[in-house]
Design an enzyme around this catalytic site. Structure first.
Site, mmCIF file in Angstrom:
data_model
loop_
_atom_site.group_PDB
_atom_site.id
_atom_site.type_symbol
_atom_site.label_atom_id
_atom_site.label_comp_id
_atom_site.label_asym_id
_atom_site.label_seq_id
_atom_site.Cartn_x
_atom_site.Cartn_y
_atom_site.Cartn_z
ATOM 1 N NE ARG B 90 -1.330 2.330 2.899
ATOM 2 C CZ ARG B 90 -0.202 3.059 3.518
ATOM 3 N NH1 ARG B 90 0.398 4.136 2.622
ATOM 4 N NH2 ARG B 90 -0.037 2.683 4.849
ATOM 5 C CB THR B 132 11.255 13.065 6.246
ATOM 6 O OG1 THR B 132 10.003 13.177 6.424
ATOM 7 C CG2 THR B 132 12.001 12.613 7.387
ATOM 8 C CD GLU B 369 2.367 9.808 4.156
ATOM 9 O OE1 GLU B 369 1.840 11.005 4.414
ATOM 10 O OE2 GLU B 369 2.737 9.376 3.437
ATOM 11 C CG PHE B 389 2.861 21.946 16.328
ATOM 12 C CD1 PHE B 389 3.658 20.594 16.398
ATOM 13 C CD2 PHE B 389 1.753 21.978 15.794
ATOM 14 C CE1 PHE B 389 2.840 19.392 15.956
ATOM 15 C CE2 PHE B 389 1.034 20.768 15.587
ATOM 16 C CZ PHE B 389 1.499 19.778 15.500
#
Lengths: 250, 390
Positions: B90, B132, B369, B389
């Site tokens: 997937r 990333t 993700e 954050f």
């Protein structure tokens, strides 16, 4: 080359069946339906003949209530070009009554080949294809495991007990298809989208009188568990005795 | 197939047909080989042309680019079925479709779309997505990969990317980089970089105990020189790669349900057949409780994804709604996989059974993700209006 394939919407044979309240049919609740197994092989055979030929048209035909349109669209998504829904609320058990309706549709369609599955996986009559051939007055080859067309004539191979035979016949003809031919292809996602745009003609039909009626349907008896009567060679005499006297298979 | 709530009746004929085709493909082509691929640490590359001819790559993108043009519920069902096979399979489809084809479709020029999308749909070109970096995972805004435009309009890229699915397999990488020395996240742009460009290297990341049937690589770019038209012209700032991630996370929310369904079905079947103390273990209350809990959570996840898909098709889906579904469903699937593994007893540790493979895979899915924790904070911000954050 014009090819017609008559397909039946049938319950997926992996379903666990229940008998409906009338005792004469299966309970359709929660049952998954698809193109009957051998009819799927017939669709695949037709598509392969068309692809080999490079030209031609494959028409799929099904008799039944509105739900058969889903089955027809599945065949369109595999690659058939057009579909005909012969619409009726009830499909009788009488194979001849069904064959008459299908033959009436096939007649005058100008088809070179008219394919059926060897039998419907649910009713297992093996009759509709040969009966339609008889009504149309064309040659019939049943249970073909291979099928070819060249120079206006067809060839088919049939697997017999311990041998195989190869037949030749003029077109138009009816051929019923056995499973050896090729596994039905998976509809691609593009095929599924394309199927929505292909023609699906709905024709209401009158099915003639059915002279065969299902009066009862029952499930096979539940299998009971096995019994271990002992281990090693010592158990053999008792096993033989039970197989003779109780199971009565020896 | 696990459908305790008759959710099939809420799907269209077309959606069911799509699901059934991919379901059968996974049964016939993925399940027989995937256990060995996992043990051997090998991506089943032979499946790529078959997945392409089935039409799964970028299946929700338009037909004019060689894609299937499906709605988003159908796309989600494809992801569910593929991950019923394996999260690595997937992941391949997610990266190809949602992280490479989607940004080329959304931010690319007409020429980029015509050049890449049909060949990516047909599997001739495999893509990877480089966002990333070794030191910037949950905080992509801090990335240090830099692209500098030369006087002739061409670009030179320098930097490193890590945890890149398909990295060593890909022919083309969509690389996200800051531009012209500007360290603000608003300078981030996307570049379509052929992986055979001099200075571009991909190295397989060794020693994975999860997603073993998937290619995970590190990308290093040292003075990688690409033409001026390699930039994705409509990409603008960090929000562009985040839009890609929303697409991929949407698919993960569905995919994780597929993995959970596979584990549940394996456990339910095992419970009915494995005899202990003279009866099937499914007759014991402890195992029934386990199965009841698993099924309940799966049904909730199925309903969540279906409604999310309807929102996406209506054009009203928000990234926060995707965060909720990804967070819930992946966490649910990790729990279901672990419980299934336990129900299988000693057999549950064998590659012959799927549950432990799914269990190990889902640890990656939990982390990539947007980690579970990051999605928690996305929801926290959506609820309170306060950003945790910063």
């Amino acid at each position: 080359m014009k090819i017609a394939v008559c397909i039946k919407r049938a319950a997926d044979m992996e379903t666990r069946f229940k008998i409906a309240a009338d005792g004469r049919s299966i309970d359709e609740a929660g049952v998954k339906f698809d193109i009957a197994d051998f009819d799927g092989f017939a669709v695949e055979a037709a598509l392969q003949l068309k692809e080999k030929d490079g030209t031609g048209e494959v028409t799929v035909i099904s008799l039944g209530k509105d739900a058969v349109q889903e089955t027809l669209r599945k065949a369109l998504s595999m690659g058939a070009d057009k579909a005909v829904h012969l619409k009726t609320d009830a499909v009788p058990a009488d194979a001849l009554a069904i064959a008459r309706v299908l033959a009436a549709e096939l007649e005058g369609g100008g088809y070179d080949l008219m394919l059926f599955g060897r039998m419907a996986i649910d009713a297992a009559n093996q009759s509709v294809g040969p009966m339609a051939a008889e009504l149309l007055g064309v040659p019939c080859v049943s249970a073909a495991s291979q099928l070819g067309v060249a120079g206006g004539r067809g060839t088919a191979r049939r697997e017999l007990e311990g041998a195989a035979e190869v037949l030749e016949f003029p077109l138009p003809a009816v051929v019923t298809i056995d499973e050896g031919i090729a596994r039905p292809r998976l509809p691609s996602l593009k095929g599924i989208m394309a199927a929505k745009k292909k023609p699906l003609e709905v024709k209401p039909v009158q099915v003639g009188e059915s002279r065969v009626t299902v009066i009862k349907m029952e499930l096979p008896p539940e299998r009971t568990g096995g019994r271990i009567i002992g281990e090693g060679p010592d158990a053999v005499p008792e096993l033989v005795r039970l197989l003779q006297t109780e199971a009565k298979v020896l | 197939m696990t459908d305790f709530y008759g959710i099939d009746s809420a799907l269209s004929e077309e959606e069911r047909a799509v699901r059934d085709s991919v379901h059968r493909f996974v049964d016939e082509r993925v399940l027989p080989i995937i256990g060995d691929c996992y043990v051997e640490g090998r991506f089943p590359r032979d499946l790529v042309p078959e997945l392409a001819s089935l039409g799964v790559f970028g299946a929700n993108l338009p037909e004019e680019y060689g894609c299937a043009g499906l709605n988003n519920v159908s796309y989600g069902l494809i992801m569910q079925e593929l991950e019923r096979g394996d999260s690595g399979v997937r992941s391949f489809a997610s990266v190809q479709g949602a992280l490479v084809m989607y940004p080329i479709f959304a931010f690319g020029s007409d020429e980029q779309k015509r050049t890449y999308l049909p060949k990516m749909a047909s599997g001739e070109i495999i893509g990877c997505f480089g966002l990333t970096e070794p030191d910037y995972g949950s905080n992509p805004a801090g990335m240090i990969t830099m692209a500098r435009q030369q006087s002739d309009g061409s670009w030179v890229l320098n930097g490193a990317k890590m945890w890149i699915t398909n990295g060593s397999t890909a022919h083309v990488a969509v690389v996200w980089a800051k531009t012209n020395g500007d360290k603000d996240e608003r300078s981030i742009r996307g570049f379509v970089v052929p992986t055979n460009t001099p200075g571009f290297t991909a190295r397989d990341q060794k020693g994975k105990l999860s997603l073993r049937a998937s290619d995970t690589s590190e990308l290093v770019m040292q003075d990688v020189h690409v033409a001026g038209d390699a930039i994705l012209p409509k990409s603008a700032g960090l929000k562009s790669p985040l839009m890609c991630l929303t697409q991929a996370r949407y698919g993960i929310a569905w995919g994780s349900v597929g993995a959970a369904m596979a584990c549940f079905e394996e456990a339910a079947s095992y419970a009915c057949n494995r005899v202990m103390f003279g009866k099937p273990i499914g007759a014991f209350q402890l195992q029934q409780a386990r199965l009841a809990e698993m099924l309940t959570e799966i049904v909730k996840g199925q309903l969540l994804t279906l409604h999310l898909g309807r929102l996406k098709d209506a054009g009203t889906m928000t990234p926060q709604q995707v965060s909720l579904a990804k967070r819930n469903n992946v966490s649910m699937a990790t729990d279901v996989a672990r419980e299934a593994r336990r129900l299988l007893g000693a057999n549950g540790i064998l590659a012959e059974y799927a549950s432990m493979r799914h269990m190990a895979n889902l640890e990656s899915v939990y982390t990539y993700e947007g980690t579970h924790d990051v999605h928690t904070l996305v929801l926290g911000q959506a609820i309170t209006g306060l950003n945790a954050f910063q």
